[in-house]
Design a protein around this motif. Structure first.
Motif: not given
Length: 388
Positions: A76-90
């Motif tokens: 949810e926090e990754i989506a909210r901030t729009g840092v999706t490339s970072f989130g995909a790897g995690m």
């Protein structure tokens, strides 16, 4: 309707995640996107903050947290901030690679690999897809042949998430060509093994900062101690772990849809046209009403799926339902939100523009929408043919 999904510990963890993203990710994110690679230092920071490796047992340096709601908070926090490339790897690390090592690893393997993964020092990947196979896992051509106690691994993989950074790659290989679905095994290839090379960093439509690569294995000698799970049961191991992977994509999709809706809701009441906010136009309000309703209905279903996962009761069929529905919903919502932003929705400096290219892959990877429907359809047909 008030959501009662989270408890106090989850909300306290949300504060940790939000502070981490603001400090370690958001200030650097545009540079990572421009350079098409997340810095490895971000992984180390994530390990130190407890953002990655949550499920690694405490004995190996992790938090030992198996409640998937904590991973939902991160999504949810990754989506909210729009840092999706970072989130995909995690997500690949925590929801795909780590569960295989935790569930199937021997004591020697877990001692060797889990502490580094919990600390963000080791980055994992899983190599299933090949240039000619796509979603057809039984069409895998990569082979591993015994040579004494070792395996000689040969083949190519593509579309591998974390492929450039990966220190450990779980490779799906055919170890018995005559055994059909029982002829696959999982081998862990480590950085630096002779014959293991990385091809080009693939230039994707979206998720620019997330590294996706082609991998090549040319007569790689893999020690017998790097066999993960049981020889010949690789396909079974994949089937056992795909529900979590697909649920994680469903969660990422729904959190992405909600973020797009929230950005758009604020935008339409700030943007004026014809002398009034465009949020006052009936068409805009109807669009917002429809999107919010679909998001909330889907949220209720996904919450139940997460709780089923926590209880060890999430089935492959239910995960397939969640995955295709949430990802297709996100595709519709993001597209509609771009439209409501008008020309600004097509600009990459607006988060909705980035979401338009970053989230499109959710209906494709982890099993396409069509494959998900086939899984569900087969289950329906099997139920019809079963005796009453």
């Amino acid at each position: 309707m008030q959501r009662t999904f989270y408890e106090a510990d989850h909300e306290a963890y949300r504060d940790t995640v939000r502070e981490f993203l603001a400090r370690e990710v958001e200030p650097h994110y545009q540079r990572w996107e421009d350079e098409r690679l997340i810095d490895r230092s971000a992984w180390l920071a994530a390990g130190k903050a407890g953002i990655v490796g949550l499920a690694v047992p405490e004995a190996y340096g992790g938090a030992g947290v198996t409640d998937y709601r904590f991973r939902c908070v991160v999504a949810e926090e990754i989506a909210r901030t729009g840092v999706t490339s970072f989130g995909a790897g995690m997500s690949l690390q925590d929801d795909v690679a780590l569960p295989y090592l935790i569930d199937l690893g021997t004591e020697e393997q877990t001692q060797r690999w889990l502490p580094g993964m919990a600390a963000g020092e080791l980055i994992g990947a899983i190599a299933m897809t090949e240039p000619g196979t796509g979603s057809d896992l039984q069409g895998v051509k990569t082979t591993a042949v015994r040579d004494g106690d070792d395996w000689i691994l040969t083949g190519q993989k593509t579309f591998i998430t974390n492929g450039i950074h990966a220190d450990l790659v779980i490779v799906v290989a055919r170890t018995d060509p005559s055994a059909g679905a029982r002829g696959f095994s999982l081998l862990v290839v480590e950085r630096g093994m002779p014959g293991f090379t990385r091809g080009r960093k693939l230039h994707k439509v979206g998720l620019a900062g997330q590294d996706t690569a082609e991998l090549s294995f040319d007569q790689v000698r893999v020690p017998g101690s790097n066999l993960l799970g049981t020889e010949g049961k690789g396909f079974l191991h994949l089937m056992e772990h795909l529900p979590l992977e697909r649920l994680s994509i469903a969660v990422a999709s729904l959190t992405g849809a909600r973020a797009a809706y929230e950005w758009t809701k604020h935008y339409v009441f700030e943007r004026t046209a014809f002398g009034a906010p465009i949020g006052d136009l009936q068409n805009t309000r109807f669009a917002l009403a429809e999107m919010l309703t679909e998001i909330e209905v889907t949220q209720s279903h996904l919450d139940r799926c997460v709780l089923a996962l926590n209880a060890g009761e999430l089935t492959a069929v239910d995960a397939a339902k969640a995955k295709w529905w949430a990802s297709e919903l996100e595709k519709r919502v993001v597209d509609r939100c771009v439209q409501l932003h008008g020309g600004y929705g097509y600009m990459m400096e607006y988060p909705i523009g980035r979401a338009y290219v970053d989230t499109r892959v959710h209906t494709i990877y982890g099993g396409t929408t069509e494959i998900m429907k086939e899984i569900i359809g087969r289950d329906i047909a099997a139920g019809m043919s079963a005796p009453a």
